[in-house]
Design a protein around this motif. Structure first.
Motif, mmCIF file in Angstrom:
data_model
loop_
_atom_site.group_PDB
_atom_site.id
_atom_site.type_symbol
_atom_site.label_atom_id
_atom_site.label_comp_id
_atom_site.label_asym_id
_atom_site.label_seq_id
_atom_site.Cartn_x
_atom_site.Cartn_y
_atom_site.Cartn_z
ATOM 1 N N THR A 1 -1.214 -1.819 -3.844
ATOM 2 C CA THR A 1 -0.339 -1.933 -5.009
ATOM 3 C C THR A 1 0.322 -3.294 -5.174
ATOM 4 O OG1 THR A 1 1.461 -0.947 -3.726
ATOM 5 C CG2 THR A 1 0.147 0.547 -5.083
ATOM 6 N N GLY B 1 -7.886 1.477 0.405
ATOM 7 C CA GLY B 1 -7.457 1.984 -0.892
ATOM 8 C C GLY B 1 -5.946 2.033 -1.011
ATOM 9 N N GLY B 2 -5.476 2.391 -2.188
ATOM 10 C CA GLY B 2 -4.047 2.550 -2.425
ATOM 11 C C GLY B 2 -3.266 1.253 -2.392
ATOM 12 N N SER C 1 -8.438 -0.752 -5.018
ATOM 13 C CA SER C 1 -9.223 -0.391 -3.838
ATOM 14 C C SER C 1 -10.200 -1.514 -3.539
ATOM 15 C CB SER C 1 -10.006 0.905 -4.080
ATOM 16 O OG SER C 1 -9.127 1.992 -4.238
ATOM 17 N N VAL D 1 2.284 4.941 -1.725
ATOM 18 C CA VAL D 1 2.506 5.635 -2.984
ATOM 19 C C VAL D 1 2.931 4.623 -4.043
ATOM 20 C CG1 VAL D 1 3.855 7.428 -4.119
ATOM 21 C CG2 VAL D 1 3.175 7.710 -1.737
ATOM 22 N N PRO D 2 2.188 4.540 -5.173
ATOM 23 C CA PRO D 2 2.540 3.569 -6.200
ATOM 24 C C PRO D 2 3.808 3.963 -6.942
ATOM 25 C CG PRO D 2 0.678 4.900 -6.916
ATOM 26 C CD PRO D 2 0.986 5.283 -5.494
ATOM 27 N N GLU E 1 -5.669 3.092 8.345
ATOM 28 C CA GLU E 1 -5.651 4.550 8.325
ATOM 29 C C GLU E 1 -6.132 5.074 9.666
ATOM 30 O OE1 GLU E 1 -7.495 6.438 4.874
ATOM 31 O OE2 GLU E 1 -7.526 4.456 3.946
ATOM 32 N N THR F 1 -6.692 2.439 -11.053
ATOM 33 C CA THR F 1 -5.636 3.153 -11.755
ATOM 34 C C THR F 1 -6.284 4.081 -12.781
ATOM 35 O OG1 THR F 1 -4.198 1.235 -11.515
ATOM 36 C CG2 THR F 1 -3.538 2.882 -13.143
ATOM 37 N N VAL G 1 -3.038 0.476 -9.149
ATOM 38 C CA VAL G 1 -3.517 0.782 -7.809
ATOM 39 C C VAL G 1 -4.920 0.193 -7.682
ATOM 40 C CG1 VAL G 1 -4.086 2.604 -6.161
ATOM 41 C CG2 VAL G 1 -2.182 2.914 -7.759
ATOM 42 N N GLY H 1 0.841 -1.181 0.000
ATOM 43 C CA GLY H 1 0.000 0.000 0.000
ATOM 44 C C GLY H 1 0.874 1.227 0.000
#
Length: 181
Positions: A56, A53-54, A16, A7-8, A119, A164, A14, A5
């Motif tokens: 990868t 989310g996010g 979710s 920053v890709p 999060e 993405t 990416v 997860g």
């Protein structure tokens, strides 16, 4: 190293994990999204609450994680409370979801299964409008919609989505029903 997860990296997809409303509520939310999209020339998208989310990691691993998570969760209610606004493109205008124990448990369990940090500022919601609007415009939109949105729906499954690119490019990858309980 491929992070699960965050920053890709360049050219990395990416993903979710969504919970979607269904039935009459899904149609009502989709109508709001479509109308707002047409009125403000913004992208249309399917109503959803992002559980995580996010992501990868490679797609096949994410599908496996989605299955594992769905098999640990039982259906639970999601309570939508009021319309709010955020400060970024994907949190422009949305319906807030109450942070209930079952929803927060699902989020925290998802973070464990997908091996990412939960999060700390998780703000569950169902977006109605994506875009970059100033505060005055967001408030005008909310006032037209009305602030109260007192309804609920049953979370029954998870949908893994490749998010993405733009919303028009998003691709549904894997849908799985909750089977615990």
């Amino acid at each position: 190293m491929n992070p699960k997860g965050g920053v890709p990296m360049a050219d990395q997809s990416v993903y979710s994990l969504w919970i979607r409303p269904h039935g009459d509520l899904a149609h009502k939310l989709q109508d709001h999204i479509n109308r707002l999209s047409e009125n403000h020339n913004t992208p249309k998208f399917e109503p959803h609450l992002t559980l995580l989310g996010g992501l990868t990691t490679n797609e096949s691993e994410l599908v496996s994680f989605t299955d594992v998570l769905a098999h640990t969760l039982s259906p639970f209610s999601i309570y939508l409370t009021e319309i709010g606004r955020g400060s970024d493109y994907y949190h422009c205008v949305f319906v807030k979801a109450k942070k209930t124990k079952p929803l927060m448990h699902a989020h925290e369990t998802a973070a464990k299964v997908f091996e990412v940090d939960p999060e700390r500022t998780y703000k569950p919601h169902v977006s109605l409008l994506y875009g970059d609007f100033d505060l005055h415009d967001k408030e005008r939109i909310i006032n037209k919609l009305g602030r109260s949105y007192d309804t609920e729906f049953k979370a029954r499954n998870l949908l893994l989505v490749n998010t993405t690119g733009t919303p028009e490019q998003w691709e549904k990858i894997h849908l799985v029903d909750f089977t615990s309980g």
